[in-house]
Scaffold this motif. Structure first.
Motif, PDB file in Angstrom:
ATOM      1  N   VAL A   1       0.836  -1.203   0.000  1.00  0.00           N
ATOM      2  CA  VAL A   1       0.000   0.000   0.000  1.00  0.00           C
ATOM      3  C   VAL A   1       0.871   1.253   0.000  1.00  0.00           C
ATOM      4  O   VAL A   1       2.093   1.178   0.156  1.00  0.00           O
ATOM      5  CB  VAL A   1      -0.881   0.046   1.268  1.00  0.00           C
ATOM      6  N   ILE A   2       0.258   2.385  -0.192  1.00  0.00           N
ATOM      7  CA  ILE A   2       1.003   3.614   0.016  1.00  0.00           C
ATOM      8  C   ILE A   2       0.580   4.191   1.352  1.00  0.00           C
ATOM      9  O   ILE A   2      -0.475   3.853   1.895  1.00  0.00           O
ATOM     10  CB  ILE A   2       0.772   4.659  -1.096  1.00  0.00           C
ATOM     11  N   ASP A   3       1.390   5.065   1.856  1.00  0.00           N
ATOM     12  CA  ASP A   3       1.084   5.681   3.144  1.00  0.00           C
ATOM     13  C   ASP A   3       0.107   6.824   2.907  1.00  0.00           C
ATOM     14  O   ASP A   3       0.513   7.962   2.657  1.00  0.00           O
ATOM     15  CB  ASP A   3       2.378   6.183   3.792  1.00  0.00           C
ATOM     16  N   ASP A   4      -1.153   6.510   2.994  1.00  0.00           N
ATOM     17  CA  ASP A   4      -2.183   7.507   2.714  1.00  0.00           C
ATOM     18  C   ASP A   4      -2.150   8.665   3.712  1.00  0.00           C
ATOM     19  O   ASP A   4      -2.334   9.820   3.339  1.00  0.00           O
ATOM     20  CB  ASP A   4      -3.573   6.847   2.739  1.00  0.00           C
ATOM     21  N   ARG A   5      -1.906   8.330   4.930  1.00  0.00           N
ATOM     22  CA  ARG A   5      -1.876   9.389   5.950  1.00  0.00           C
ATOM     23  C   ARG A   5      -0.772  10.385   5.627  1.00  0.00           C
ATOM     24  O   ARG A   5      -0.971  11.593   5.637  1.00  0.00           O
ATOM     25  CB  ARG A   5      -1.648   8.788   7.342  1.00  0.00           C
ATOM     26  N   LEU A   6       0.399   9.849   5.300  1.00  0.00           N
ATOM     27  CA  LEU A   6       1.523  10.714   4.969  1.00  0.00           C
ATOM     28  C   LEU A   6       1.212  11.581   3.750  1.00  0.00           C
ATOM     29  O   LEU A   6       1.473  12.792   3.754  1.00  0.00           O
ATOM     30  CB  LEU A   6       2.770   9.872   4.693  1.00  0.00           C
ATOM     31  N   GLY A   7       0.652  10.964   2.722  1.00  0.00           N
ATOM     32  CA  GLY A   7       0.331  11.721   1.518  1.00  0.00           C
ATOM     33  C   GLY A   7      -0.605  12.877   1.827  1.00  0.00           C
ATOM     34  O   GLY A   7      -0.401  14.008   1.380  1.00  0.00           O
ATOM     35  N   ALA A   8      -1.625  12.583   2.632  1.00  0.00           N
ATOM     36  CA  ALA A   8      -2.596  13.610   2.994  1.00  0.00           C
ATOM     37  C   ALA A   8      -1.935  14.695   3.841  1.00  0.00           C
ATOM     38  O   ALA A   8      -2.199  15.887   3.693  1.00  0.00           O
ATOM     39  CB  ALA A   8      -3.744  12.976   3.763  1.00  0.00           C
ATOM     40  N   MET A   9      -1.060  14.256   4.677  1.00  0.00           N
ATOM     41  CA  MET A   9      -0.375  15.207   5.550  1.00  0.00           C
ATOM     42  C   MET A   9       0.515  16.140   4.723  1.00  0.00           C
ATOM     43  O   MET A   9       0.507  17.356   4.920  1.00  0.00           O
ATOM     44  CB  MET A   9       0.466  14.433   6.560  1.00  0.00           C
ATOM     45  N   LEU A  10       1.253  15.563   3.802  1.00  0.00           N
ATOM     46  CA  LEU A  10       2.114  16.376   2.939  1.00  0.00           C
ATOM     47  C   LEU A  10       1.284  17.375   2.139  1.00  0.00           C
ATOM     48  O   LEU A  10       1.661  18.546   1.986  1.00  0.00           O
ATOM     49  CB  LEU A  10       2.894  15.479   1.971  1.00  0.00           C
ATOM     50  N   ALA A  11       0.156  16.903   1.644  1.00  0.00           N
ATOM     51  CA  ALA A  11      -0.708  17.775   0.847  1.00  0.00           C
ATOM     52  C   ALA A  11      -1.203  18.945   1.688  1.00  0.00           C
ATOM     53  O   ALA A  11      -1.152  20.106   1.256  1.00  0.00           O
ATOM     54  CB  ALA A  11      -1.891  16.976   0.301  1.00  0.00           C
ATOM     55  N   THR A  12      -1.656  18.621   2.879  1.00  0.00           N
ATOM     56  CA  THR A  12      -2.185  19.668   3.752  1.00  0.00           C
ATOM     57  C   THR A  12      -1.088  20.635   4.180  1.00  0.00           C
ATOM     58  O   THR A  12      -1.272  21.860   4.184  1.00  0.00           O
ATOM     59  CB  THR A  12      -2.845  19.026   4.991  1.00  0.00           C
ATOM     60  N   GLU A  13       0.061  20.084   4.516  1.00  0.00           N
ATOM     61  CA  GLU A  13       1.181  20.959   4.917  1.00  0.00           C
ATOM     62  C   GLU A  13       1.574  21.879   3.775  1.00  0.00           C
ATOM     63  O   GLU A  13       1.941  23.042   3.997  1.00  0.00           O
ATOM     64  CB  GLU A  13       2.384  20.103   5.318  1.00  0.00           C
ATOM     65  N   HIS A  14       1.529  21.340   2.574  1.00  0.00           N
ATOM     66  CA  HIS A  14       1.863  22.169   1.425  1.00  0.00           C
ATOM     67  C   HIS A  14       0.934  23.369   1.347  1.00  0.00           C
ATOM     68  O   HIS A  14       1.377  24.503   1.118  1.00  0.00           O
ATOM     69  CB  HIS A  14       1.775  21.336   0.136  1.00  0.00           C
ATOM     70  N   LEU A  15      -0.348  23.149   1.579  1.00  0.00           N
ATOM     71  CA  LEU A  15      -1.312  24.250   1.550  1.00  0.00           C
ATOM     72  C   LEU A  15      -1.004  25.253   2.658  1.00  0.00           C
ATOM     73  O   LEU A  15      -1.077  26.467   2.459  1.00  0.00           O
ATOM     74  CB  LEU A  15      -2.740  23.706   1.700  1.00  0.00           C
ATOM     75  N   ILE A  16      -0.643  24.723   3.807  1.00  0.00           N
ATOM     76  CA  ILE A  16      -0.294  25.603   4.922  1.00  0.00           C
ATOM     77  C   ILE A  16       0.910  26.459   4.563  1.00  0.00           C
ATOM     78  O   ILE A  16       0.949  27.664   4.813  1.00  0.00           O
ATOM     79  CB  ILE A  16      -0.027  24.776   6.202  1.00  0.00           C
ATOM     80  N   GLU A  17       1.878  25.830   3.948  1.00  0.00           N
ATOM     81  CA  GLU A  17       3.082  26.565   3.537  1.00  0.00           C
ATOM     82  C   GLU A  17       2.777  27.642   2.508  1.00  0.00           C
ATOM     83  O   GLU A  17       3.526  28.610   2.356  1.00  0.00           O
ATOM     84  CB  GLU A  17       4.108  25.586   2.947  1.00  0.00           C
ATOM     85  N   GLN A  18       1.702  27.415   1.769  1.00  0.00           N
ATOM     86  CA  GLN A  18       1.311  28.424   0.787  1.00  0.00           C
ATOM     87  C   GLN A  18       0.578  29.590   1.452  1.00  0.00           C
ATOM     88  O   GLN A  18       0.095  30.504   0.787  1.00  0.00           O
ATOM     89  CB  GLN A  18       0.401  27.811  -0.279  1.00  0.00           C
ATOM     90  N   GLY A  19       0.460  29.522   2.757  1.00  0.00           N
ATOM     91  CA  GLY A  19      -0.176  30.625   3.471  1.00  0.00           C
ATOM     92  C   GLY A  19      -1.650  30.393   3.774  1.00  0.00           C
ATOM     93  O   GLY A  19      -2.320  31.265   4.322  1.00  0.00           O
ATOM     94  N   CYS A  20      -2.169  29.237   3.414  1.00  0.00           N
ATOM     95  CA  CYS A  20      -3.578  28.959   3.669  1.00  0.00           C
ATOM     96  C   CYS A  20      -3.775  28.621   5.152  1.00  0.00           C
ATOM     97  O   CYS A  20      -2.952  27.944   5.756  1.00  0.00           O
ATOM     98  CB  CYS A  20      -4.062  27.805   2.803  1.00  0.00           C
ATOM     99  N   ARG A  21      -4.873  29.104   5.681  1.00  0.00           N
ATOM    100  CA  ARG A  21      -5.155  28.849   7.102  1.00  0.00           C
ATOM    101  C   ARG A  21      -6.524  28.213   7.318  1.00  0.00           C
ATOM    102  O   ARG A  21      -6.790  27.642   8.359  1.00  0.00           O
ATOM    103  CB  ARG A  21      -5.087  30.184   7.886  1.00  0.00           C
TER     104      ARG A  21
END
Lengths: 344, 344
Positions: free
Chosen positions: B165-185
């Motif tokens: 499997v892939i690490d779905d939690r990690l993928g989702a976490m990376l995606a969300t963190e990326h949005l946060i890094e883009q300044g989204c709150r």
DNA sequence: GTGAAAGCGCTAACAT
DNA sequence: ATGTTAGCGCTTTCAC
């Protein structure tokens, strides 16, 4: 259950019932030369013992493995994936299993694939010939094995095998006519590499439509060459460099169409009002882009089931008198926003 | 060549050379107990007679068919098509053939598929469990056959099989963190049906990312329910109905993301400046839409090859001491225009 | 290093 | 209606 195998055999069933293997075999295969009572008893016992017929043994004996082989360039491509899907569905309904080989569009891999399937004693082979294949001797091996050979998508008359294809010329003609009906008169065309028969036929359809509607052919409107992703972008640039005006594009590929659309949108061209666009293939993404892309439905799933049906038909024909058949499916156009003009 | 079969056999070769079948067999299989001279002679003769080993016969004798089975809901879906592609490529390199069965997400079809593959005596089975499967007895049949069973994508701990499997939690976490890094709150989340483990894990990743970055969880920002095409559209409407403000969306599915994007664009919302969007799966269309959709790469092809490698490994382990393994691939985010803000 | 013989699990004549 | 027998093509012990 005996130790040596994980599976029970007809002998195990026979022994449990005080019968012989052949009777069990008959019962299991619904052979008429067996009493109803034994048939019942055998089937019950088989169920009880978790009996599962060994197709390998049966296949060795009968020469029928119940396996159909399919050779494609790449499984991971929407068109081929749909064909596999349609093929497997229908084949499975008739008790056949499907074995897949990819060639990666390599001639060597295609040869190996043929050998691999033949070694596995598949009962038939469907092939979308690799783009790099120019020599067809390896297909003779399939004919020598006297099993059905069915070509699809990229076919080769030289091989003299059955074919299942869509009418590319018709699809292209319908697409072009649709643009004409939308009021377009200067229809550009992304033609694809003409040594590939499907692209040649699509260009033919474009030309036929123009002629039918009394529109003259302007070579400046036609861009030859590959119709991959980036090339749609380049093709639009080419049209602009030529300084030719156009109010529509018929692209022989959805990919080129989509990139053309992106290019035009960047230039501020309105779609479909300034330029109407229609592609070819009905790739999954076509309905997801904005505006949704009109296209020609290649009926990939139907192609797959048609292949399966042809297989099933040919398998029951004596090998000697099997005549190559050609099945041609009729494509339909799918009209979406990219080409739907408000006709005034 | 004998009349009864289209193929020459080791007996034919033996006869031609004045040897016996066993010697030919040894020569062909590079058994050390044979002289170099005979080996050469046999191989030449085999070539000359167009000999092609009969895997069915060999399989009956050895119990090894050289076939790997894969059961998927639908071949015609980009994710599964890529898995098949990766699996076939690697398996083929090791001389294995791949047999495919589709379930159409039906429990009954899944049971039949298991039986069909077992009848064909495949040496291992990979399964993406059907969405409708709640009972797992049919998988026991695979274990009883003592062949490797590998689950992927939709796995079920209850079955006690190996997993890739892939690490779905990690993928989702990376995606969300990326949005946060883009300044989204104020990051909205399309969560999918939570009884399906992959969606649950993705939601977990979303929550973990929020927590890690000190953002509070606002339940009004999360839309549960299916994440299919139309539901992305509906989900955006839901957010508006709730009157909640949001500056980003992490969707557990590319399909929902794309429909959300369409909805927002109709409302005049700018992407990514007003709302940044990232999806999940790296569907082929994601790079074709405008703006191109950021997403999480599911590494489907790698999943396929990982499945194949695990197969090859497990097949060579004594059945009794085969321990279920779990292989977890690390997904990566693919950043495209839909989430790439110009950070001031 | 090579041959002889047995058998994998099944089906299909050919008996009875 | 059931049993007997043979054999599909191959591998693999066991001899020599």
């Amino acid at each position: 259950m005996s130790k040596k195998s994980e599976h029970s055999t007809i002998h195990d069933i026979a022994q449990a019932l005080g019968l012989t293997a052949s009777s069990v075999s008959r019962a299991l295969n619904d052979n008429p030369r067996i009493s109803e009572a034994t048939r019942q008893a055998v089937k019950e016992q088989a169920e009880k013992m978790n009996y599962r017929p060994n197709l390998v043994a049966a296949g060795l004996r009968t020469g029928k493995t119940g396996i159909l082989g399919i050779i494609i360039p790449l499984a991971n491509r929407a068109f081929f994936a749909s064909i596999i899907s349609g093929l497997e569905r229908v084949a499975n309904q008739s008790g056949y299993n499907v074995m897949i080989c990819q060639t990666g569009d390599s001639y060597e891999a295609e040869k190996s694939a043929v050998e691999a399937l033949l070694r596995a004693r598949v009962e038939g082979v469907a092939v979308s010939v690799s783009a790099k294949t120019l020599d067809f001797k390896h297909f003779d091996r399939i004919k020598q094995a006297k099993i059905p050979l069915i070509l699809f998508d990229r076919t080769m008359d030289e091989i003299g095998a059955s074919e299942v294809v869509i009418d590319d010329r018709l699809g292209a003609m319908l697409a072009t006519e649709h643009l004409i009906e939308q009021g377009c008169r200067r229809i550009a065309h992304f033609a694809g590499l003409q040594h590939i028969s499907i692209y040649k036929k699509r260009t033919k359809g474009y030309l036929d439509a123009l002629e039918k509607h009394g529109l003259s052919y302007d070579e400046n409107l036609v861009v030859f060459g590959e119709v991959k992703e980036g090339s749609g972008d380049a093709a639009v640039n080419t049209l602009y460099e030529r300084g030719v005006s156009f109010d529509a594009i018929f692209s022989s590929s959805d990919f080129a169409a989509i990139w053309a659309m992106k290019n035009l949108q960047k230039r501020g061209v309105r779609i479909p009002d300034d330029v109407a666009i229609i592609g070819f293939a009905n790739e999954p993404f076509t309905e997801l882009v904005t505006p949704a892309l009109s296209t020609v439905n290649q009926l990939a799933d139907d192609l797959g089931s048609a292949i399966a049906n042809l297989f099933l038909e040919e398998i029951n024909v004596k090998k000697e008198q099997r005549k190559p058949q050609k099945i041609v499916l009729m494509p339909e156009i799918i009209v979406r926003e990219s080409s739907k003009r408000v006709i005034r």
